[in-house]
Design a protein around this motif. Structure first.
Motif, PDB file in Angstrom:
ATOM      1  N   TRP A 435      36.337   0.755   3.618  1.00 44.03           N
ATOM      2  CA  TRP A 435      37.381   0.851   2.604  1.00 44.03           C
ATOM      3  C   TRP A 435      37.838  -0.564   2.241  1.00 44.03           C
ATOM      4  O   TRP A 435      37.998  -1.401   3.118  1.00 44.03           O
ATOM      5  CB  TRP A 435      38.588   1.640   3.119  1.00 44.03           C
ATOM      6  CG  TRP A 435      38.299   3.066   3.491  1.00 44.03           C
ATOM      7  CD1 TRP A 435      37.514   3.512   4.507  1.00 44.03           C
ATOM      8  CD2 TRP A 435      38.807   4.223   2.840  1.00 44.03           C
ATOM      9  NE1 TRP A 435      37.477   4.878   4.553  1.00 44.03           N
ATOM     10  CE2 TRP A 435      38.277   5.356   3.536  1.00 44.03           C
ATOM     11  CE3 TRP A 435      39.645   4.445   1.760  1.00 44.03           C
ATOM     12  CZ2 TRP A 435      38.572   6.650   3.168  1.00 44.03           C
ATOM     13  CZ3 TRP A 435      39.949   5.746   1.393  1.00 44.03           C
ATOM     14  CH2 TRP A 435      39.407   6.836   2.080  1.00 44.03           C
ATOM     15  N   ILE A 436      38.042  -0.811   0.955  1.00 46.25           N
ATOM     16  CA  ILE A 436      38.591  -2.095   0.513  1.00 46.25           C
ATOM     17  C   ILE A 436      39.832  -1.819  -0.320  1.00 46.25           C
ATOM     18  O   ILE A 436      39.769  -1.086  -1.324  1.00 46.25           O
ATOM     19  CB  ILE A 436      37.563  -2.901  -0.308  1.00 46.25           C
ATOM     20  CG1 ILE A 436      36.327  -3.213   0.547  1.00 46.25           C
ATOM     21  CG2 ILE A 436      38.181  -4.207  -0.809  1.00 46.25           C
ATOM     22  CD1 ILE A 436      35.247  -3.999  -0.177  1.00 46.25           C
ATOM     23  N   ASN A 437      40.945  -2.364   0.136  1.00 53.44           N
ATOM     24  CA  ASN A 437      42.237  -2.162  -0.542  1.00 53.44           C
ATOM     25  C   ASN A 437      42.552  -0.673  -0.725  1.00 53.44           C
ATOM     26  O   ASN A 437      42.934  -0.211  -1.802  1.00 53.44           O
ATOM     27  CB  ASN A 437      42.273  -2.882  -1.897  1.00 53.44           C
ATOM     28  CG  ASN A 437      42.057  -4.371  -1.754  1.00 53.44           C
ATOM     29  OD1 ASN A 437      42.406  -4.956  -0.717  1.00 53.44           O
ATOM     30  ND2 ASN A 437      41.471  -4.990  -2.759  1.00 53.44           N
ATOM     31  N   HIS A 438      42.341   0.082   0.353  1.00 52.05           N
ATOM     32  CA  HIS A 438      42.661   1.510   0.421  1.00 52.05           C
ATOM     33  C   HIS A 438      41.722   2.385  -0.405  1.00 52.05           C
ATOM     34  O   HIS A 438      41.987   3.572  -0.587  1.00 52.05           O
ATOM     35  CB  HIS A 438      44.108   1.784  -0.014  1.00 52.05           C
ATOM     36  CG  HIS A 438      45.149   1.173   0.880  1.00 52.05           C
ATOM     37  ND1 HIS A 438      45.121   1.283   2.246  1.00 52.05           N
ATOM     38  CD2 HIS A 438      46.261   0.437   0.581  1.00 52.05           C
ATOM     39  CE1 HIS A 438      46.165   0.649   2.756  1.00 52.05           C
ATOM     40  NE2 HIS A 438      46.867   0.123   1.777  1.00 52.05           N
ATOM     41  N   LYS A 439      40.647   1.824  -0.914  1.00 52.94           N
ATOM     42  CA  LYS A 439      39.706   2.617  -1.695  1.00 52.94           C
ATOM     43  C   LYS A 439      38.346   2.610  -0.998  1.00 52.94           C
ATOM     44  O   LYS A 439      37.820   1.554  -0.654  1.00 52.94           O
ATOM     45  CB  LYS A 439      39.577   2.071  -3.124  1.00 52.94           C
ATOM     46  CG  LYS A 439      40.865   2.183  -3.935  1.00 52.94           C
ATOM     47  CD  LYS A 439      40.660   1.710  -5.358  1.00 52.94           C
ATOM     48  CE  LYS A 439      41.972   1.767  -6.138  1.00 52.94           C
ATOM     49  NZ  LYS A 439      42.515   3.130  -6.245  1.00 52.94           N
ATOM     50  N   ARG A 440      37.785   3.802  -0.826  1.00 59.03           N
ATOM     51  CA  ARG A 440      36.476   3.906  -0.192  1.00 59.03           C
ATOM     52  C   ARG A 440      35.402   3.303  -1.105  1.00 59.03           C
ATOM     53  O   ARG A 440      35.406   3.520  -2.318  1.00 59.03           O
ATOM     54  CB  ARG A 440      36.151   5.373   0.083  1.00 59.03           C
ATOM     55  CG  ARG A 440      34.896   5.566   0.961  1.00 59.03           C
ATOM     56  CD  ARG A 440      34.439   7.022   0.922  1.00 59.03           C
ATOM     57  NE  ARG A 440      35.466   7.932   1.405  1.00 59.03           N
ATOM     58  CZ  ARG A 440      35.611   8.307   2.697  1.00 59.03           C
ATOM     59  NH1 ARG A 440      34.806   7.800   3.612  1.00 59.03           N
ATOM     60  NH2 ARG A 440      36.551   9.158   3.039  1.00 59.03           N
ATOM     61  N   SER A 460      41.926  -9.471   0.108  1.00 56.15           N
ATOM     62  CA  SER A 460      41.228  -8.192   0.251  1.00 56.15           C
ATOM     63  C   SER A 460      41.525  -7.645   1.630  1.00 56.15           C
ATOM     64  O   SER A 460      41.451  -8.388   2.625  1.00 56.15           O
ATOM     65  CB  SER A 460      39.707  -8.368   0.104  1.00 56.15           C
ATOM     66  OG  SER A 460      39.360  -8.784  -1.193  1.00 56.15           O
ATOM     67  N   LEU A 461      41.903  -6.376   1.691  1.00 54.36           N
ATOM     68  CA  LEU A 461      42.114  -5.711   2.975  1.00 54.36           C
ATOM     69  C   LEU A 461      40.915  -4.804   3.223  1.00 54.36           C
ATOM     70  O   LEU A 461      40.718  -3.813   2.527  1.00 54.36           O
ATOM     71  CB  LEU A 461      43.411  -4.903   2.960  1.00 54.36           C
ATOM     72  CG  LEU A 461      43.718  -4.139   4.261  1.00 54.36           C
ATOM     73  CD1 LEU A 461      43.939  -5.097   5.416  1.00 54.36           C
ATOM     74  CD2 LEU A 461      44.939  -3.241   4.091  1.00 54.36           C
ATOM     75  N   LEU A 462      40.137  -5.169   4.212  1.00 58.29           N
ATOM     76  CA  LEU A 462      38.913  -4.446   4.527  1.00 58.29           C
ATOM     77  C   LEU A 462      39.143  -3.585   5.759  1.00 58.29           C
ATOM     78  O   LEU A 462      39.691  -4.058   6.757  1.00 58.29           O
ATOM     79  CB  LEU A 462      37.790  -5.463   4.784  1.00 58.29           C
ATOM     80  CG  LEU A 462      36.414  -4.938   5.198  1.00 58.29           C
ATOM     81  CD1 LEU A 462      35.798  -4.131   4.071  1.00 58.29           C
ATOM     82  CD2 LEU A 462      35.509  -6.108   5.580  1.00 58.29           C
ATOM     83  N   ARG A 463      38.759  -2.309   5.666  1.00 57.62           N
ATOM     84  CA  ARG A 463      38.880  -1.417   6.816  1.00 57.62           C
ATOM     85  C   ARG A 463      37.539  -0.742   7.069  1.00 57.62           C
ATOM     86  O   ARG A 463      36.912  -0.209   6.142  1.00 57.62           O
ATOM     87  CB  ARG A 463      39.969  -0.361   6.585  1.00 57.62           C
ATOM     88  CG  ARG A 463      40.042   0.686   7.702  1.00 57.62           C
ATOM     89  CD  ARG A 463      41.334   1.481   7.640  1.00 57.62           C
ATOM     90  NE  ARG A 463      41.460   2.300   6.456  1.00 57.62           N
ATOM     91  CZ  ARG A 463      40.993   3.543   6.324  1.00 57.62           C
ATOM     92  NH1 ARG A 463      40.304   4.098   7.325  1.00 57.62           N
ATOM     93  NH2 ARG A 463      41.178   4.228   5.204  1.00 57.62           N
ATOM     94  N   VAL A 464      37.122  -0.757   8.323  1.00 60.65           N
ATOM     95  CA  VAL A 464      35.908  -0.080   8.738  1.00 60.65           C
ATOM     96  C   VAL A 464      36.298   0.998   9.737  1.00 60.65           C
ATOM     97  O   VAL A 464      36.897   0.697  10.781  1.00 60.65           O
ATOM     98  CB  VAL A 464      34.890  -1.054   9.366  1.00 60.65           C
ATOM     99  CG1 VAL A 464      33.635  -0.304   9.793  1.00 60.65           C
ATOM    100  CG2 VAL A 464      34.539  -2.161   8.373  1.00 60.65           C
TER     101      VAL A 464
END
Length: 477
Positions: A435-440, A460-464
């Motif tokens: 997900w980047i900036n709360h968007k998959r 950029s907020l990156l989530r894995v």
């Protein structure tokens, strides 16, 4: 207003001790029946739950209320700088001082640059590690700034101006101990203390019965705290000491010393100890400290701490930790009962405390972080500073990287080591684990798009997966 406080603040410290409940008078039964004190400061603080006990018993009903009504008095509370920040467990003592200041009384916040090197045995099962003079000085400096900030925030955001505030002075008790010689101190001060009384203190008794016992250094702590009270009485006319309920024994020692040395009358007021939902005292020893310094506990974390308090505690905490009129607290609790899902009381509690400790900007920061994390607000992310993002995701790696033309999603993920090398990492992106900036994002080869993958603030907020966050600060070529 903040400037006026900073000018009036000076710099110091001291601390506390134990409990002898049989020798003190419980305020709850005393001030409710005293006609002298109805609607007075002590009555109000007792009704809010800020005060617990008072001594000496003979004057709790009469002399102390009359003294406070006779004119501006000086009240002090001590804080030992055994860490570089105070915590929520200390906040109620500061709030007690703020109530006295709002009523026109002068307050002294005494930082124990000297006594922190000795160590208060109250509530401790073993002796503290020795604190070096340099560490005590650094801690004192940090805590002094925090206390001044809280007093400034109170004056700016919570004082209505209807009554003149008392002065606030921050002191360091090292300033009056540094020129004492040990022989001179024992000769002039030590003779006023009796071993039987000192040994009877709860803090001493509990430690003497422990496996490690008690050192001479710790045993003398009550002497130094007592001398602090005497010194402030002589120099500042201070007749009232405020402290945690675990400090009652040390406070009694000060009262006895002042009476013997000068014949003056002095008084002690205790505040209840703030405990966790399982009954543990909040503080460094219990390992559950919620700090007041931003670099240790962010405004967001402080806000969330109070927002998450159990429903059963929120009414009590509104009375203790805020300056809201009691009638407004009751209205909030009624609204909470009518619609618990809105959590209006919790939100007001969290907002009031965060604004007191970190100011209006700190409260706004806490709300931005809350919206960014729990409400997936891209707008909140765009408005956040680098500092706020790092506070929000303290464990998340922070990377500054050059934004090269043609940088793709898979490039960004690999550069911050968010995914494995090779086909497995590519597959993770394709399957929607990133997900980047709360968007998959499910297109590994997609070139990063400004305002979608890169926010207007260059972040950029990156989530894995669910919990693995990475913060990227993009630098232009």
């Amino acid at each position: 207003m903040a400037t006026s406080i900073a000018r009036s603040c000076r710099y110091v410290s001291r601390h506390r001790s134990c409990i002898l409940p049989s020798l003190c008078l419980t305020l709850r039964s005393t001030f409710h029946c005293s006609t002298t004190v109805h609607n007075g400061l002590l009555f109000t603080l007792n009704k809010r739950g800020v005060l617990k006990d008072s001594f000496p018993e003979s004057s709790a009903q009469d002399q102390l209320p009359r003294l406070l009504k006779s004119g501006a008095q000086t009240v002090y509370c001590g804080f030992d700088p055994t860490a570089d920040s105070l915590h929520v467990g200390n906040l109620l003592a500061i709030i007690g001082l703020l109530h006295f200041r709002s009523a026109g009384h002068h307050v002294l916040a005494v930082l124990g640059g000297a006594t922190a090197q000795i160590g208060d045995p109250s509530g401790k099962t073993s002796e503290r590690e020795r604190l070096s003079p340099d560490a005590a000085e650094a801690n004192t400096r940090s805590i002094r700034e925090s206390i001044q900030t809280i007093f400034s925030n109170h004056e700016m955001y919570f004082h209505d101006g209807s009554r003149k505030l008392g002065t606030v002075t921050v002191l360091n008790n090292l300033s009056w101990y540094k020129d004492w010689g040990v022989v001179q101190f024992l000769s002039e001060v030590g003779r006023h203390f009796r071993m039987g009384t000192m040994l009877s203190r709860h803090s001493v008794q509990s430690r003497l019965k422990s496996e490690d016992g008690m050192s001479l250094t710790e045993f003398t702590y009550q002497v130094f705290q007592a001398y602090d009270f005497h010194h402030l009485n002589q120099i500042y006319g201070c007749k009232i000491q405020l402290g945690g309920n675990d400090q009652l024994g040390n406070m009694m020692s000060g009262h006895e010393f002042i009476h013997k040395a000068s014949g003056d009358e002095a008084y002690g007021l205790t505040i209840p100890l703030v405990t966790s939902s399982v009954g543990d005292k909040l503080g460094k020893t219990a390992g559950n400290a919620v700090w007041l310094n931003r670099d240790k506990t962010s405004p967001f974390e402080l806000y969330q701490y109070f927002l998450r308090q159990p429903d059963a505690s929120v009414g009590q905490y509104l009375r203790l930790f805020t300056f809201l009129p009691l009638a407004e607290v009751e209205r909030l609790m009624e609204q909470q009962t009518e619609d618990p899902s809105k959590r209006l009381a919790h939100k007001r509690l969290a907002a009031e405390v965060t604004k007191l400790v970190h100011g209006k900007e700190g409260l706004e920061s806490a709300k931005r972080c809350t919206n960014a994390l729990y409400h997936s607000s891209v707008q909140a992310l765009e408005e956040m500073s680098d500092e706020e993002l790092q506070e929000l995701f303290r464990e998340a790696p922070f990377h500054e990287m050059l934004l090269e033309p043609g940088t793709t999603v898979i490039d960004a993920c690999r550069k911050v080591n968010a995914i494995p090398e090779g086909p497995r990492g590519y597959q993770m992106v394709s399957e929607g684990a990133v997900w980047i900036n709360h968007k998959r994002t499910e297109k590994p080869e997609q070139v990063l798009i400004p305002k979608l993958h890169i926010l207007s603030n260059g972040l950029s907020l990156l989530r894995v997966g669910k919990k693995n966050f990475y913060i990227i600060k993009w630098l232009s070529l």
